[in-house]
Design a protein around this motif. Structure first.
Motif, PDB file in Angstrom:
ATOM      1  N   ARG A  19       0.593  -1.303  -0.014  1.00 52.23           N
ATOM      2  CA  ARG A  19      -0.054  -0.400  -0.071  1.00 52.23           C
ATOM      3  C   ARG A  19       0.908   1.047  -0.306  1.00 52.23           C
ATOM      4  O   ARG A  19       2.334   1.174   0.116  1.00 52.23           O
ATOM      5  CB  ARG A  19      -0.397   0.298   1.555  1.00 52.23           C
ATOM      6  CG  ARG A  19      -1.964  -0.898   1.216  1.00 52.23           C
ATOM      7  CD  ARG A  19      -3.034  -0.950   0.315  1.00 52.23           C
ATOM      8  NE  ARG A  19      -4.027  -2.243   0.443  1.00 52.23           N
ATOM      9  CZ  ARG A  19      -3.927  -3.659   0.159  1.00 52.23           C
ATOM     10  NH1 ARG A  19      -2.828  -4.323  -0.953  1.00 52.23           N
ATOM     11  NH2 ARG A  19      -5.165  -4.476   0.207  1.00 52.23           N
ATOM     12  N   GLN A  20       0.362   2.482  -0.255  1.00 50.36           N
ATOM     13  CA  GLN A  20       0.962   3.944   0.024  1.00 50.36           C
ATOM     14  C   GLN A  20       0.406   4.871   0.453  1.00 50.36           C
ATOM     15  O   GLN A  20      -0.777   4.310   0.682  1.00 50.36           O
ATOM     16  CB  GLN A  20       1.827   4.264  -1.862  1.00 50.36           C
ATOM     17  CG  GLN A  20       0.186   4.683  -2.557  1.00 50.36           C
ATOM     18  CD  GLN A  20       0.939   5.381  -3.667  1.00 50.36           C
ATOM     19  OE1 GLN A  20       1.801   6.490  -3.743  1.00 50.36           O
ATOM     20  NE2 GLN A  20       0.713   5.450  -4.490  1.00 50.36           N
ATOM     21  N   GLY A  21       0.968   5.805   0.816  1.00 51.74           N
ATOM     22  CA  GLY A  21       0.231   6.528   1.869  1.00 51.74           C
ATOM     23  C   GLY A  21       0.992   7.995   1.413  1.00 51.74           C
ATOM     24  O   GLY A  21       1.769   7.904   1.200  1.00 51.74           O
ATOM     25  N   ASP A  22       1.079   9.103   2.913  1.00 53.56           N
ATOM     26  CA  ASP A  22       1.449  10.329   3.108  1.00 53.56           C
ATOM     27  C   ASP A  22       2.022  10.317   4.378  1.00 53.56           C
ATOM     28  O   ASP A  22       0.255  11.248   4.542  1.00 53.56           O
ATOM     29  CB  ASP A  22       1.323  11.350   2.215  1.00 53.56           C
ATOM     30  CG  ASP A  22       2.468  13.199   2.242  1.00 53.56           C
ATOM     31  OD1 ASP A  22       3.801  11.752   2.815  1.00 53.56           O
ATOM     32  OD2 ASP A  22       1.889  13.577   1.850  1.00 53.56           O
ATOM     33  N   GLY A  64       4.093  14.661   1.212  1.00 54.91           N
ATOM     34  CA  GLY A  64       4.035  15.112  -0.798  1.00 54.91           C
ATOM     35  C   GLY A  64       4.348  14.125  -1.036  1.00 54.91           C
ATOM     36  O   GLY A  64       4.121  13.670  -2.100  1.00 54.91           O
ATOM     37  N   GLU A  65       5.267  13.169  -0.602  1.00 55.15           N
ATOM     38  CA  GLU A  65       5.894  12.110  -0.959  1.00 55.15           C
ATOM     39  C   GLU A  65       5.435  10.443  -0.845  1.00 55.15           C
ATOM     40  O   GLU A  65       4.851  10.638   0.307  1.00 55.15           O
ATOM     41  CB  GLU A  65       7.584  11.772  -0.282  1.00 55.15           C
ATOM     42  CG  GLU A  65       8.189  13.342  -0.673  1.00 55.15           C
ATOM     43  CD  GLU A  65       7.952  13.497  -2.480  1.00 55.15           C
ATOM     44  OE1 GLU A  65       8.490  12.959  -2.719  1.00 55.15           O
ATOM     45  OE2 GLU A  65       8.826  14.657  -3.060  1.00 55.15           O
ATOM     46  N   ALA A  66       5.859  10.002  -1.343  1.00 56.32           N
ATOM     47  CA  ALA A  66       5.331   8.703  -0.861  1.00 56.32           C
ATOM     48  C   ALA A  66       5.700   7.545   0.211  1.00 56.32           C
ATOM     49  O   ALA A  66       6.698   7.417  -0.417  1.00 56.32           O
ATOM     50  CB  ALA A  66       5.168   7.398  -2.837  1.00 56.32           C
ATOM     51  N   ASP A  67       5.533   7.522   0.503  1.00 49.67           N
ATOM     52  CA  ASP A  67       5.165   6.272   1.937  1.00 49.67           C
ATOM     53  C   ASP A  67       5.221   5.132   1.697  1.00 49.67           C
ATOM     54  O   ASP A  67       3.573   4.661   1.543  1.00 49.67           O
ATOM     55  CB  ASP A  67       4.646   6.776   2.794  1.00 49.67           C
ATOM     56  CG  ASP A  67       5.366   8.167   3.387  1.00 49.67           C
ATOM     57  OD1 ASP A  67       6.314   8.236   2.613  1.00 49.67           O
ATOM     58  OD2 ASP A  67       4.500   8.808   4.068  1.00 49.67           O
ATOM     59  N   LEU A  68       5.815   3.629   1.301  1.00 52.54           N
ATOM     60  CA  LEU A  68       5.094   3.286   0.770  1.00 52.54           C
ATOM     61  C   LEU A  68       5.026   1.616   2.554  1.00 52.54           C
ATOM     62  O   LEU A  68       5.625   1.681   3.183  1.00 52.54           O
ATOM     63  CB  LEU A  68       5.959   1.982   0.258  1.00 52.54           C
ATOM     64  CG  LEU A  68       6.569   2.655  -1.142  1.00 52.54           C
ATOM     65  CD1 LEU A  68       7.395   1.754  -1.473  1.00 52.54           C
ATOM     66  CD2 LEU A  68       5.242   2.696  -2.182  1.00 52.54           C
ATOM     67  N   VAL A  69       3.691   0.385   2.692  1.00 49.73           N
ATOM     68  CA  VAL A  69       3.441  -0.116   3.585  1.00 49.73           C
ATOM     69  C   VAL A  69       3.926  -1.159   3.016  1.00 49.73           C
ATOM     70  O   VAL A  69       2.963  -2.054   1.990  1.00 49.73           O
ATOM     71  CB  VAL A  69       2.634   0.590   3.844  1.00 49.73           C
ATOM     72  CG1 VAL A  69       1.890  -0.468   4.880  1.00 49.73           C
ATOM     73  CG2 VAL A  69       1.909   1.473   4.708  1.00 49.73           C
ATOM     74  N   PHE A  92       7.950   2.638   4.926  1.00 47.23           N
ATOM     75  CA  PHE A  92       9.627   3.059   3.691  1.00 47.23           C
ATOM     76  C   PHE A  92       9.206   4.113   3.763  1.00 47.23           C
ATOM     77  O   PHE A  92       8.443   4.339   2.449  1.00 47.23           O
ATOM     78  CB  PHE A  92       9.587   2.079   2.890  1.00 47.23           C
ATOM     79  CG  PHE A  92       9.623   0.409   3.208  1.00 47.23           C
ATOM     80  CD1 PHE A  92      11.574   0.574   2.650  1.00 47.23           C
ATOM     81  CD2 PHE A  92       9.361  -0.523   2.987  1.00 47.23           C
ATOM     82  CE1 PHE A  92      11.834  -0.741   4.103  1.00 47.23           C
ATOM     83  CE2 PHE A  92       9.297  -1.784   3.676  1.00 47.23           C
ATOM     84  CZ  PHE A  92      10.747  -1.785   3.697  1.00 47.23           C
ATOM     85  N   LEU A  93       9.227   5.155   4.735  1.00 49.14           N
ATOM     86  CA  LEU A  93       8.640   6.661   4.681  1.00 49.14           C
ATOM     87  C   LEU A  93       9.464   7.656   2.835  1.00 49.14           C
ATOM     88  O   LEU A  93      10.918   7.221   2.847  1.00 49.14           O
ATOM     89  CB  LEU A  93       9.568   7.378   5.666  1.00 49.14           C
ATOM     90  CG  LEU A  93       8.441   7.146   7.174  1.00 49.14           C
ATOM     91  CD1 LEU A  93       9.078   7.848   7.619  1.00 49.14           C
ATOM     92  CD2 LEU A  93       7.078   8.234   6.837  1.00 49.14           C
ATOM     93  N   ASP A 106      -2.086  11.262   6.186  1.00 47.51           N
ATOM     94  CA  ASP A 106      -2.724   9.721   6.427  1.00 47.51           C
ATOM     95  C   ASP A 106      -2.530   9.068   7.587  1.00 47.51           C
ATOM     96  O   ASP A 106      -1.003   9.343   8.292  1.00 47.51           O
ATOM     97  CB  ASP A 106      -2.799   9.061   4.872  1.00 47.51           C
ATOM     98  CG  ASP A 106      -2.732   9.144   3.835  1.00 47.51           C
ATOM     99  OD1 ASP A 106      -3.575  10.174   3.958  1.00 47.51           O
ATOM    100  OD2 ASP A 106      -1.822   8.901   2.784  1.00 47.51           O
ATOM    101  N   ASP A 107      -3.225   8.497   8.171  1.00 47.57           N
ATOM    102  CA  ASP A 107      -3.089   7.353   9.308  1.00 47.57           C
ATOM    103  C   ASP A 107      -3.342   5.584   8.677  1.00 47.57           C
ATOM    104  O   ASP A 107      -4.160   5.628   7.764  1.00 47.57           O
ATOM    105  CB  ASP A 107      -4.505   7.835   9.921  1.00 47.57           C
ATOM    106  CG  ASP A 107      -4.591   9.323  10.655  1.00 47.57           C
ATOM    107  OD1 ASP A 107      -3.556   9.691  11.226  1.00 47.57           O
ATOM    108  OD2 ASP A 107      -5.351   9.543  10.966  1.00 47.57           O
ATOM    109  N   LEU A 108      -2.356   5.105   9.207  1.00 48.95           N
ATOM    110  CA  LEU A 108      -2.300   3.821   9.061  1.00 48.95           C
ATOM    111  C   LEU A 108      -3.519   2.958   9.759  1.00 48.95           C
ATOM    112  O   LEU A 108      -3.204   2.713  10.995  1.00 48.95           O
ATOM    113  CB  LEU A 108      -0.993   2.773   9.138  1.00 48.95           C
ATOM    114  CG  LEU A 108      -0.903   1.830   8.742  1.00 48.95           C
ATOM    115  CD1 LEU A 108      -0.788   1.641   6.853  1.00 48.95           C
ATOM    116  CD2 LEU A 108       0.633   1.618   9.247  1.00 48.95           C
ATOM    117  N   VAL A 109      -3.976   2.400   9.163  1.00 48.63           N
ATOM    118  CA  VAL A 109      -5.618   1.129   9.874  1.00 48.63           C
ATOM    119  C   VAL A 109      -4.271  -0.505   9.411  1.00 48.63           C
ATOM    120  O   VAL A 109      -3.841  -0.641   7.998  1.00 48.63           O
ATOM    121  CB  VAL A 109      -6.641   0.834   9.260  1.00 48.63           C
ATOM    122  CG1 VAL A 109      -7.574   0.409  10.090  1.00 48.63           C
ATOM    123  CG2 VAL A 109      -6.714   2.389   9.743  1.00 48.63           C
TER     124      VAL A 109
END
Length: 416
Positions: A266-269, A274-279, A291-292, A329-332
């Motif tokens: 998944r991806q969020g911020d 403004g940069e993609a963070d990978l989950v 992975f910030l 973003d918040d991670l669930v």
């Protein structure tokens, strides 16, 4: 149907001596939530094994049910009252469906919301072959795309992966990668072999080049490539290997050698820059990594989100939304097999609020107010962007919970 409607503010939680601000029983404490089961006239068992946002400017989503395979559409009005849960128009197409996987793999294309073409994909086995059922988010009308291979798709992704103005559709099933370029034009799928067992696929912008990259989990590591590379390989009838001509541009390996690394991508911020963070999840090892600001040119090291005590399959489902309305973003993360109050596999869901420095606040835990044996609360998750904010939806055994408000600082309930 059970409902609980209480207005609250996080600031006042410290005044509630009986309430731990990190743990909320969905129907007892300070959360507005509605619980729904399948319509009484439906013969399908396994309601809630899959969820996906249907888009639009209102709260609506699709729910998968296992046997016989059924897709329901849930819609809520501006006041939070459910207007309907009914089988979608996909049922006419599903007559040849053999089964849905548990959990059912579902994905949506946000850029297609409100259009006249299907924008939601549901993975299935149809007449013995892998397939995608393509649904319109507004009314559930459906078509079917037959894919290469013999296994149900493990991952589905939409995205602009070749610097064009069109959105492509990807699905991985076994060792096969299927690509439908500009899927809304009705293009036929093409395929190539990635050389190993796939788990998930993600389209994310992690390179300075135009267009987004494609990340694929293959044999426990993540291969990064471009849509152009995959399209060229899939269209070449002289060979079947996706990477025979152009190798992957980068690889992400499991930090601790986790065999299930990459089960979900998944991806969020989460830091709001403004940069993609990978989950990346590894549920068999109870591990989730973030992975910030990861890029091909400057790959970051994964930060482990430690599993809570008693975890069994932490990271089985993941969703992302900005529940605090703070631009981060918040991670669930779910663990549907976790025991709760001595109830085996009752299941829990954890919300980690993203902070500006890239860290996460202590998790808030959600579970049913009256946990049940084998309830598997959190077997599926989705987030609907509706009414000016993120709305969390949680699937359990034969039940779906819709959260109009979650216990995250800054969250605002839209209902009057």
């Amino acid at each position: 149907m059970r409902t609980r409607s209480i207005v609250f503010s996080i600031a006042s939680l410290s005044l509630l001596a009986s309430c731990d601000h990190r743990v909320f029983n969905d129907l007892e404490d300070q959360v507005w939530v509605q619980s729904d089961t399948k319509p009484s006239d439906s013969p399908s068992a396994g309601f809630g094994i899959g969820l996906v946002n249907a888009g639009g400017d209102s709260l609506q989503y699709f729910i998968a049910s296992k046997s016989p395979p059924t897709v329901f559409m849930a819609k809520f009005d501006q006041n939070g009252s459910r207007s309907t849960i009914a089988p979608s128009e996909v049922q006419g197409v599903l007559r040849t469906a053999d089964s849905f996987a548990t959990p059912t793999v579902m994905a949506s294309d946000p850029s297609g919301f409100g259009g006249a073409e299907p924008n939601v994909a549901v993975a299935a086995i149809d007449s013995g072959s892998p397939a995608l059922y393509m649904l319109r988010g507004d009314n559930g009308e459906a078509t079917v795309i037959q894919l290469a291979g013999s296994e149900a798709p493990k991952g589905i992704a939409f995205g602009n992966s070749d610097a064009s103005a069109e959105v492509d559709l990807f699905a991985v099933a076994g060792p096969d990668l299927n690509l439908v370029a500009n899927y809304q034009a009705g293009s036929a799928p093409i395929d190539c072999n990635v050389g190993g067992a796939t788990r998930d696929i993600l389209v994310a912008d992690v390179d300075a080049a135009a267009g987004s990259e494609v990340l694929i989990t293959v044999d426990g590591e993540i291969l990064v490539t471009t849509g152009t590379t995959l399209a060229t390989a899939a269209a070449d009838e002289t060979q079947t290997d996706c990477f025979a001509v152009t190798p992957a541009t980068a690889t992400i390996t499991a930090p601790e050698g986790e065999a299930s690394f990459g089960t979900l991508l998944r991806q969020g911020d989460f830091d709001g820059n403004g940069e993609a963070d990978l989950v990346v999840s590894a549920p068999e090892e109870n591990a989730v990594y973030v992975f910030l600001n990861w890029t091909v040119a400057a790959p970051s090291t994964g930060t482990l989100i430690s599993a809570p005590s008693g975890a069994t399959r932490f990271g089985s489902a993941i969703a992302i939304g900005d529940f605090g309305n703070d631009g981060r973003d918040d991670l669930v993360i779910s663990d549907p097999d976790r025991d709760v109050e001595a109830k085996p596999s009752a299941g829990s869901v954890y919300i980690y609020a993203g902070e500006a420095d890239g860290t996460f606040a202590d998790p808030i835990t959600l579970h049913d107010a009256t946990p049940q044996d084998d309830q598997v609360f959190g077997q599926s998750l989705t987030v609907s962007e509706a009414f000016g904010g993120s709305r969390l939806v949680v699937g359990a055994k034969d039940e779906v919970f819709t959260y109009f408000q979650t216990p995250v600082p800054g969250d605002i309930d839209f209902r009057n």
